[in-house]
Design an enzyme around this catalytic site. Structure first.
Site, PDB file in Angstrom:
ATOM      1  N   GLY A 162     -24.550-100.234 103.811  1.00  0.00           N
ATOM      2  CA  GLY A 162     -25.133-100.096 105.149  1.00  0.00           C
ATOM      3  C   GLY A 162     -26.566 -99.598 105.159  1.00  0.00           C
ATOM      4  N   ILE A 163     -26.898 -98.828 106.179  1.00  0.00           N
ATOM      5  CA  ILE A 163     -28.267 -98.344 106.392  1.00  0.00           C
ATOM      6  C   ILE A 163     -28.703 -97.474 105.212  1.00  0.00           C
ATOM      7  CG2 ILE A 163     -29.695 -96.867 107.854  1.00  0.00           C
ATOM      8  CD1 ILE A 163     -27.867 -97.733 110.243  1.00  0.00           C
ATOM      9  N   VAL A 213     -19.169 -85.274 101.756  1.00  0.00           N
ATOM     10  CA  VAL A 213     -20.217 -84.373 102.253  1.00  0.00           C
ATOM     11  C   VAL A 213     -19.696 -83.332 103.249  1.00  0.00           C
ATOM     12  CG1 VAL A 213     -22.262 -85.793 101.811  1.00  0.00           C
ATOM     13  CG2 VAL A 213     -20.946 -86.155 103.915  1.00  0.00           C
ATOM     14  N   TYR A 255     -18.212 -89.440 119.537  1.00  0.00           N
ATOM     15  CA  TYR A 255     -19.381 -89.886 118.753  1.00  0.00           C
ATOM     16  C   TYR A 255     -20.679 -89.436 119.436  1.00  0.00           C
ATOM     17  CZ  TYR A 255     -22.299 -93.109 115.987  1.00  0.00           C
ATOM     18  OH  TYR A 255     -23.252 -93.645 115.145  1.00  0.00           O
TER      19      TYR A 255
END
Ligand code: NAD
Length: 250
Positions: free
Chosen positions: A17-18, A62, A154
């Site tokens: 992805g990004i 993370v 979100y």
């Protein structure tokens, strides 16, 4: 000499992805790259090394402070002190109405999208301080401003990223560490595809853009690279809207 030569960057969530495109771009700009991702990031690391830079992939979550402490120790030892953190890892949770939203999903969204950024910064802060050129870039989202239906969890998580960015910018500026956030509009990535996002929501977001086009990772990597430079040292605490004009800033 390339503009980020001699710098070490951590990009979280860069197995795809990004994040992968950011890692590749920073390597092209001369930085050595450490990817932290729950998934194996072999493809990203291969792209970094083929750009002539050193690259390592650390498989870690993370949201886990112990895993991050071990990652910081290994990355510092193998690549040197990290001066750039791109907090990109994030969860695209399923859309759900407030009636259907269960507390466990809310907590997981907050943990992956917000707690992770704080924990990553804390794990690498001693290294960033030692370099004297610290840069932290956090991925926010245009959902903060569009607030689409079904996205309370979100939206709240990405709004918290903005607050975290501003608070950290204030505290870390005296150490010459800048902290900024980037809010892209819709980027068609594997993560987005997995949300089951409806065409109605996509159309609703695009209809609010003045320039009605999808954002691509290529549209944002240059901004990330620039924010890491010496010339960008006075940009801090900013929320950059890469959204076709949904937000018209001052
Ligand atoms: N795609 C979009 O439309 C869009 C728009 C605005 C903002 N963003 C933000 O950009 C960032 C990247 O989005 P993307 O679309 O490329 O996502 P993606 O789902 O395609 O990739 C996310 C990466 O993060 C990793 N990851 C997830 N949870 C992790 C964890 N706990 N620990 C370590 N790694 C973890 C995944 O393994 C994956 O490699 C996210 O923060 C997202 O919220 C995306």
């Amino acid at each position: 000499m390339k503009k980020l030569e001699g710098r070490v960057a951590v990009v979280t969530g860069a197995a795809r992805g990004i994040g992968r495109e950011i890692a590749k771009h920073l390597a092209d700009d001369g930085a050595d790259i450490a990817v932290i991702d729950v998934a194996v990031a072999d493809e990203t690391v291969a792209a970094v090394t083929s750009a002539g830079r050193r690259g390592i992939g650390v498989v870690a979550d993370v949201t886990d402070p112990d895993a991050l402490a071990a990652a910081a120790e290994r990355i510092g030892r193998e690549l040197g002190d990290v001066s750039i953190i791109v907090n990109n890892a994030g969860l695209h949770p399923h859309q759900t109405s407030i009636d259907e939203l269960d507390y466990e999903l809310w907590q997981r969204t907050m943990r992956v999208n917000v707690d992770s950024m704080l924990l990553t910064v804390k794990a690498f802060l001693p290294q960033l301080r030692r370099t004297g050129t610290g840069r932290i870039i956090n991925m926010s989202s245009s959902v903060v401003n569009v607030a689409p239906v079904g996205g309370v969890h979100y939206i709240a998580s990405k709004a918290a990223v903005v607050g975290l960015t501003r608070g950290l910018a204030r505290e870390l500026g005296p150490d010459s560490i800048t902290v900024n956030a980037i809010a892209p509009s819709i980027v068609q990535t594997p993560g987005l595809a997995g949300t089951g996002i409806s065409d109605e929501i996509i159309d609703a977001v695009l209809s609010q853009q003045i320039v009605k086009d999808f954002t691509t990772p290529a549209d944002l990597v240059g901004l990330v690279g620039y924010l890491c430079t010496h010339e960008a040292r006075l940009f801090t605490g900013q929320h950059f809207h890469l959204d076709g004009g949904i937000v018209l800033s001052d």
